[in-house]
Design a protein around this motif. Structure first.
Motif, short mmCIF file in Angstrom:
data_model
loop_
_atom_site.label_atom_id
_atom_site.label_comp_id
_atom_site.label_asym_id
_atom_site.label_seq_id
_atom_site.Cartn_x
_atom_site.Cartn_y
_atom_site.Cartn_z
N SER A 13 0.85 -1.19 0.00
CA SER A 13 0.00 0.00 0.00
C SER A 13 0.88 1.24 0.00
O SER A 13 2.05 1.19 0.39
CB SER A 13 -0.91 0.00 1.23
N ARG A 14 0.33 2.35 -0.43
CA ARG A 14 1.11 3.59 -0.50
C ARG A 14 1.71 3.97 0.85
O ARG A 14 2.82 4.48 0.93
CB ARG A 14 0.24 4.73 -1.03
N ASP A 15 0.98 3.73 1.93
CA ASP A 15 1.48 4.10 3.25
C ASP A 15 2.59 3.17 3.74
O ASP A 15 3.26 3.48 4.72
CB ASP A 15 0.32 4.10 4.26
N GLU A 16 2.78 2.03 3.05
CA GLU A 16 3.84 1.10 3.43
C GLU A 16 5.13 1.34 2.65
O GLU A 16 6.15 0.72 2.95
CB GLU A 16 3.39 -0.35 3.20
N ILE A 17 5.07 2.22 1.66
CA ILE A 17 6.24 2.44 0.80
C ILE A 17 7.10 3.54 1.41
O ILE A 17 6.84 4.74 1.26
CB ILE A 17 5.80 2.81 -0.64
N ARG A 18 8.12 3.10 2.12
CA ARG A 18 9.05 4.01 2.79
C ARG A 18 10.47 3.73 2.32
O ARG A 18 10.74 2.69 1.71
CB ARG A 18 8.96 3.83 4.31
N LEU A 19 11.36 4.63 2.61
CA LEU A 19 12.78 4.41 2.31
C LEU A 19 13.34 3.49 3.39
O LEU A 19 13.68 3.92 4.49
CB LEU A 19 13.54 5.73 2.28
N GLU A 20 13.41 2.20 3.09
CA GLU A 20 13.90 1.22 4.04
C GLU A 20 14.57 0.07 3.29
O GLU A 20 14.23 -0.21 2.14
CB GLU A 20 12.75 0.67 4.90
N GLY A 21 15.53 -0.56 3.94
CA GLY A 21 16.20 -1.70 3.35
C GLY A 21 15.32 -2.94 3.42
O GLY A 21 14.54 -3.11 4.37
#
Length: 413
Positions: free
Chosen positions: A90-98
Motif C-alpha cells: 500500500s502507498r502508506d507502506e512504501i518508505r525508504l527502508e532496506g
C-alpha cells in the motif's frame, strides 16, 4: 477510444529488473568473485534520501538495525530498498527502508513470476532497466578496476540476453543492455556485439557531464553513436541516469524531486536537438523513460524560436540544419505511464513519438491497474491511435515481431 473497444495488450518500454544475487558471481572469473558484485545480508545502520542524494550506511554483523540484502562491490555498499520494488504494497507502506529478497514481490527478479504479473496487468511485453548497475551502468563506470568493470558490464548483458530475456520469457521480455561509458570505442564494440544477437536498445546517460564524462556537443561519443546508427540500436535514457535527480536545495524533501523528475529529460532533449547529431547520424533514435510527455510541446515551440531567431549567435547555425521540432519528429520518443495532460495535447507532440510504460515494480508503477489507467486517460482517442501508443510504436522502434515479441534472430540493421 470507443468504450466498446478492448485496449490492446500493452508493450511497456520502461519496467525494471532487480538482478538475482548470482548474476555476477556466476559469470566473473574466479579471481574477481571477492571484489565483484555480490549479495551480503547485514543491518542498515542509517539511510537518508535528501536533496536528491541517497546515502545508506551498512552496519556490521551483530549491530542493531533492520536486516537488508546489500550489493557489495569494491568499496560500494548498496542495499536493496522498498523503492526498488514497491508493487504489492500500500502507498502508506512504501518508505525508504532496506529489504531482503524475501520481502519483495518475486516478479521483481524471477522471470516466471514476472510474466504472471504482466498477465495480471494486461502487459504482453516489457523492456527492463537495471537496478544495481543503476540506469545506465554508472556503478561500473565509477568503479576503480576498469577490467573488472568491463567484465561486469558484459556479464550483465549476457544475463540480460541469455536468461532474463532467454527462452523462458517466450519473447515477452525485451533486452536492454549496458555499455562501458568510460570508453566510446569499447561502448561501440559492445553495441555491435549485442546487436548481432538481436538487441535493439542500449542504456545511456541523460546528461553525461553530471557523471564526469564529455557532453554530446563534442565528437567524443561518435564511435558509440555511429554503432547505434548503423545497427538500429535505440539510445534509452531513464530519469536519474545522470546520477543527479532534480532538486532545489540540499534540504528539499524527496517530494520536490519526485514532482520535477521530468526536468533532466527536458534539459537532455534540448541538448540533443541542438547538438547536430541527428543530421550526422540519420538513423539514430533516442527515448526518454519515465519522463512523461506533457512538457514536450512548449519545449519544441521554444527550441524552434531560438533556432530561428537566435541561431546567428546561438552556436547552432552550422550544425542544426532543420527546425528542432522536425528533428524531434524523426528521432525522439517520449515515454509516459500517467499523463492525462500530455494525452490531451498529443497532436502537438506527435502520435508516432509516444510510448507507454508501467514502471513495474517501482513505487510510481500503475501495476496492477495499467489497463484501467490507460483506458481512463485515452478514452478520448481513436482506437488506432491508442493501438500505436500502447504497442504499435514500440513494435516499430524496437524491431519486435508483428505480435509484439522479441526474437534473438531479428536481422541486424
Amino acid at each position: 477510444m470507443d468504450t466498446h473497444e478492448t485496449l490492446p495488450q500493452i508493450i511497456s518500454v520502461d519496467d525494471h529488473t532487480v538482478e538475482p544475487p548470482e548474476v555476477w558471481q556466476d559469470r566473473l572469473p574466479a579471481k574477481y568473485r571477492d571484489t565483484g558484485p555480490r549479495i551480503v545480508r547485514a543491518p542498515v545502520k542509517r539511510m537518508t534520501f535528501v536533496g536528491g542524494k541517497f546515502a545508506p550506511e551498512m552496519g556490521a554483523p551483530g549491530d542493531d538495525g533492520p536486516l537488508a540484502d546489500w550489493w557489495v562491490y569494491e568499496d560500494l555498499h548498496r542495499p536493496l530498498t522498498r523503492l526498488d520494488t514497491a508493487v504489492g504494497c500500500s502507498r502508506d507502506e512504501i518508505r525508504l527502508e532496506g529489504i531482503t529478497y524475501e520481502q519483495m514481490r518475486p516478479g521483481s527478479f524471477s522471470v516466471p513470476e514476472r510474466l504472471a504479473d504482466m498477465d495480471v496487468n494486461h502487459v504482453q511485453s516489457a523492456l527492463c532497466f537495471p537496478t544495481f548497475p543503476r540506469f545506465c551502468g554508472q556503478t561500473f563506470t565509477e568503479a576503480k578496476d576498469r577490467e573488472l568493470g568491463l567484465l561486469g558490464v558484459r556479464a550483465y548483458n549476457d544475463w540480460m540476453v541469455e536468461e532474463w530475456c532467454g527462452p523462458q520469457s517466450r519473447g515477452r521480455l525485451i533486452p536492454l543492455t549496458l555499455i562501458p561509458l568510460w570508453d566510446p570505442e569499447l561502448a561501440a564494440a559492445e553495441v555491435r556485439r549485442n546487436a548481432a544477437r538481436g538487441v535493439r536498445a542500449v542504456c545511456f546517460s541523460e546528461i553525461p557531464p553530471h557523471l564526469g564524462l564529455p557532453g554530446i556537443h563534442t565528437d567524443h561519443w561518435d564511435p558509440f553513436l555511429r554503432a547505434c546508427d548503423e545497427t538500429g540500436t535505440v539510445v534509452a535514457m531513464h530519469i536519474g541516469s545522470s546520477s543527479r535527480m532534480p532538486s532545489t536545495s540540499a534540504d528539499a524533501p524527496p517530494a520536490v524531486g519526485s514532482t520535477i523528475t521530468f526536468a533532466n529529460c527536458c534539459f537532455s532533449m534540448v541538448d540533443w536537438l541542438m547538438s547536430g547529431k541527428f543530421d550526422r547520424f540519420p538513423n539514430l533514435r533516442i527515448m526518454y523513460a519515465e519522463g512523461q510527455i506533457g512538457w514536450i510541446p512548449y519545449i519544441l515551440e521554444r527550441a524552434d524560436i531560438v533556432w530561428q531567431e537566435n541561431r546567428a549567435w546561438g552556436g547552432v547555425a552550422e550544425k542544426v540544419l532543420r527546425p528542432p521540432s522536425e528533428l524531434f519528429a524523426d528521432h525522439v520518443y517520449g515515454c509516459f505511464f500517467d499523463d492525462a495532460f500530455g494525452l490531451k495535447n498529443l497532436d502537438a507532440i506527435g502520435v508516432g513519438n509516444v510510448l507507454y510504460e508501467t514502471d513495474y515494480p517501482h513505487s510510481d508503477s500503475t501495476w496492477p491497474r495499467s489497463r484501467q489507467v490507460a483506458e481512463e486517460q485515452m478514452g478520448h482517442l481513436p482506437a488506432d491511435v491508442v493501438e500505436r501508443l500502447v504497442r504499435g510504436n514500440a513494435i516499430e522502434l524496437l524491431g519486435l515481431t508483428g505480435e509484439g515479441l522479441w526474437g534473438a534472430s531479428a536481422p541486424e540493421g
